[in-house]
Design a protein around this motif. Structure first.
Motif, PDB file in Angstrom:
ATOM      1  N   ALA A 106      51.312  39.671   4.999  1.00 21.35           N
ATOM      2  CA  ALA A 106      49.901  39.643   4.617  1.00 21.35           C
ATOM      3  C   ALA A 106      49.250  41.016   4.664  1.00 21.35           C
ATOM      4  O   ALA A 106      48.298  41.280   3.921  1.00 21.35           O
ATOM      5  N   ASP A 131      52.292  38.739   9.291  1.00 20.27           N
ATOM      6  CA  ASP A 131      52.355  37.632   8.341  1.00 20.27           C
ATOM      7  C   ASP A 131      51.023  36.880   8.321  1.00 20.27           C
ATOM      8  O   ASP A 131      50.047  37.270   8.974  1.00 20.27           O
ATOM      9  N   PHE A 132      50.967  35.800   7.566  1.00 20.16           N
ATOM     10  CA  PHE A 132      49.716  35.073   7.382  1.00 20.16           C
ATOM     11  C   PHE A 132      49.323  34.251   8.609  1.00 20.16           C
ATOM     12  O   PHE A 132      48.194  33.764   8.697  1.00 20.16           O
ATOM     13  N   ASP A 133      50.272  34.114   9.547  1.00 13.85           N
ATOM     14  CA  ASP A 133      49.949  33.472  10.817  1.00 13.85           C
ATOM     15  C   ASP A 133      49.481  34.483  11.856  1.00 13.85           C
ATOM     16  O   ASP A 133      49.171  34.106  12.992  1.00 13.85           O
ATOM     17  N   LEU A 166      43.048  36.184   7.939  1.00 15.27           N
ATOM     18  CA  LEU A 166      44.336  35.562   7.675  1.00 15.27           C
ATOM     19  C   LEU A 166      44.173  34.052   7.538  1.00 15.27           C
ATOM     20  O   LEU A 166      43.383  33.426   8.246  1.00 15.27           O
ATOM     21  N   ASP A 167      44.956  33.486   6.624  1.00 11.48           N
ATOM     22  CA  ASP A 167      44.915  32.041   6.396  1.00 11.48           C
ATOM     23  C   ASP A 167      46.353  31.582   6.203  1.00 11.48           C
ATOM     24  O   ASP A 167      47.033  32.002   5.256  1.00 11.48           O
ATOM     25  N   ALA A 168      46.848  30.732   7.113  1.00  9.30           N
ATOM     26  CA  ALA A 168      48.227  30.257   7.034  1.00  9.30           C
ATOM     27  C   ALA A 168      48.509  29.567   5.709  1.00  9.30           C
ATOM     28  O   ALA A 168      49.641  29.609   5.199  1.00  9.30           O
ATOM     29  N   ASP A 172      47.530  30.507   2.847  1.00 11.98           N
ATOM     30  CA  ASP A 172      47.903  31.536   1.872  1.00 11.98           C
ATOM     31  C   ASP A 172      49.378  31.896   1.998  1.00 11.98           C
ATOM     32  O   ASP A 172      50.054  32.187   1.007  1.00 11.98           O
ATOM     33  N   GLY A 173      49.876  31.892   3.223  1.00 17.89           N
ATOM     34  CA  GLY A 173      51.292  32.139   3.419  1.00 17.89           C
ATOM     35  C   GLY A 173      52.146  31.056   2.792  1.00 17.89           C
ATOM     36  O   GLY A 173      53.169  31.337   2.160  1.00 17.89           O
TER      37      GLY A 173
END
Length: 442
Positions: free
Chosen positions: A37, A46-48, A5-7, A9-10
């Motif tokens: 995500a 989610d991305f977080d 995951l990469d914030a 990207d969110g």
């Protein structure tokens, strides 16, 4: 394996969405959706990395849960064999999907017309009914949703119909809804009898010989999960038979495990003339829907061309997802599980919630298909405000539950694979949010 995951990207997903995506049923300037995500089973994140219980099943379609490995594998395998082929060809996977669907339908239903989703399934069922009967009118209830294509949206009864009334020959009537009865009924039996009297008068007033079909959601979903009272669907069948009218049952939301049965109508004394489906048949992994057709109607087109078709009808990837989803649901006992967890866990939990909270006016449902109806006053049954529902939605999201909010209701519609522990987590979130809203005076 899940991607890291990469914030960032969110953030990019939100930026691209705001810039380029036009969302359905939304004012575009105020739209604010979660950037999801990934997912597994009843959970998405989610991305977080924040996890949410998906108690909306997205749009009440992810019946088998997110990323079921057998369904994902089947799509991947089919993509390696043949990604797409025209509907005019013969395809083995398409035949296997149709075979599995008709095996769960009543006797005499042996054909499936595949569509891209539920709306065009209803569209084509209406077309078939008109061609079969030679009649034009279609009756449906005000509390209903049948899709957002030409005839399907006009068959719909709620507000979304009004800006889209371009199709001809549609008439609406009131179906049963005891909690807000249009018929001054006090018992389910009264509601059924009086709703049928109302329908009979509509049929008589419209002219029975002009009516091709009555279109009903077996259990109306978006309209409030309105479980039909005893005798109602059987009474509709009798009225239709009396006048040579077809009954189309829309199982798009209620079918394939949602009510704890393969088809919702299996729990009622009715066999329809046409069955429409989508959503749960493959949990929405690839867009697909269809019409299950009895021999009596399919035979009309043995020598006569059926005037309908879709480029992606019976798309191989969708067909593979149906085969895998239905096989997994069968082998893993998922439909039985939905029935049991509904009766043994969800129903008593919602009863406890209702007894604890004056905001709860009514709870109703079956399987993994339930509604909590919220009222400002139990005596008058005045619905809570939109602002209150907004606070409830925000509160549930804060507590890690994705809710299905519609009008003054929380629809409790998790995947069929939901566990008792997950139901408990969601119920605790509902309880906390309702308590907070009640203490604040709504």
């Amino acid at each position: 394996m899940n991607a890291p995951l990469d914030a960032a990207d969110g953030d990019l997903a939100q930026q691209l969405d705001r810039s380029h995506v036009f969302h359905s049923w939304s004012a575009q300037g105020t739209f604010a959706g979660l950037a999801i995500a990934g997912g597994s089973g009843t959970t998405v994140w989610d991305f977080d990395g924040r996890r949410y219980l998906d108690f909306a099943s997205q749009l009440v379609n992810v019946n088998i849960g997110h990323q079921h490995p057998a369904v994902v594998a089947a799509i991947r395998e089919q993509a390696e064999i043949l990604t797409t082929i025209a509907p005019a060809t013969v395809n083995l996977t398409r035949g296997e999907a149709a075979k599995r669907i008709v095996s769960r339908a009543p006797d005499g239903f042996n054909k499936v017309f595949f569509t891209n989703g539920g709306a065009d399934a209803n569209e084509n069922a209406i077309r078939m009914a008109r061609l079969h009967t030679g009649r034009d009118k279609v009756l449906s209830t005000y509390r209903s949703y049948h899709g957002n294509t030409g005839a399907a949206i006009v068959a719909t009864g709620d507000w979304r119909r009004v800006p889209n009334e371009f199709a001809r020959g549609h008439v609406h009537f009131f179906g049963p809804y005891l909690y807000r009865s249009e018929f001054w009924a006090e018992t389910p039996e009264q509601e059924s009898e009086r709703a049928l009297t109302h329908l009979r008068r509509v049929i008589e007033s419209e002219g029975p010989a002009s009516i091709a079909a009555i279109v009903l959601e077996t259990v109306p979903g978006t309209a409030g999960i309105l479980v039909p009272p005893p005798g109602y669907l059987a009474g509709v069948r009798a009225l239709a038979d009396q006048h040579g009218i077809l009954v189309i049952l829309d199982e798009v939301m209620a079918g394939f495990g949602r009510t704890g049965r393969w088809f919702a109508f299996d729990g009622y004394d009715i066999v329809p003339d046409l069955i429409t489906f989508a959503k749960g048949v493959n949990s929405g992994y690839i867009p697909v829907g269809g019409v299950v057709i009895p021999d009596a109607i399919a035979n009309d087109f043995d020598e006569r061309v059926f005037p309908g078709g879709l480029t992606y009808s019976g798309h191989p990837l969708a067909m593979a997802s149906i085969v895998a989803a239905l096989d997994a649901m069968e082998s893993e006992g998922i439909v039985t599980h939905a029935a049991e967890i509904g009766a043994d866990v969800i129903e008593p939990a919602l009863a406890s919630l209702a007894s604890a909270h004056p905001l709860v006016g009514d709870v109703r449902g079956e399987g993994v298909f339930w509604a909590i109806e919220l009222v400002a006053d139990r005596g008058t049954r005045e619905p809570v405000s939109a602002a209150t529902m907004g606070r409830i939605k925000a509160g549930l999201l804060e507590r890690g539950v994705i809710p299905f909010i519609q009008d003054n209701r929380i629809h409790v519609v998790p995947p069929c694979v939901v566990t008792a522990d997950e139901v408990g987590q969601a119920m605790a979130a509902y309880d906390e949010v309702l308590t907070t809203v009640e203490r604040a005076g709504q």
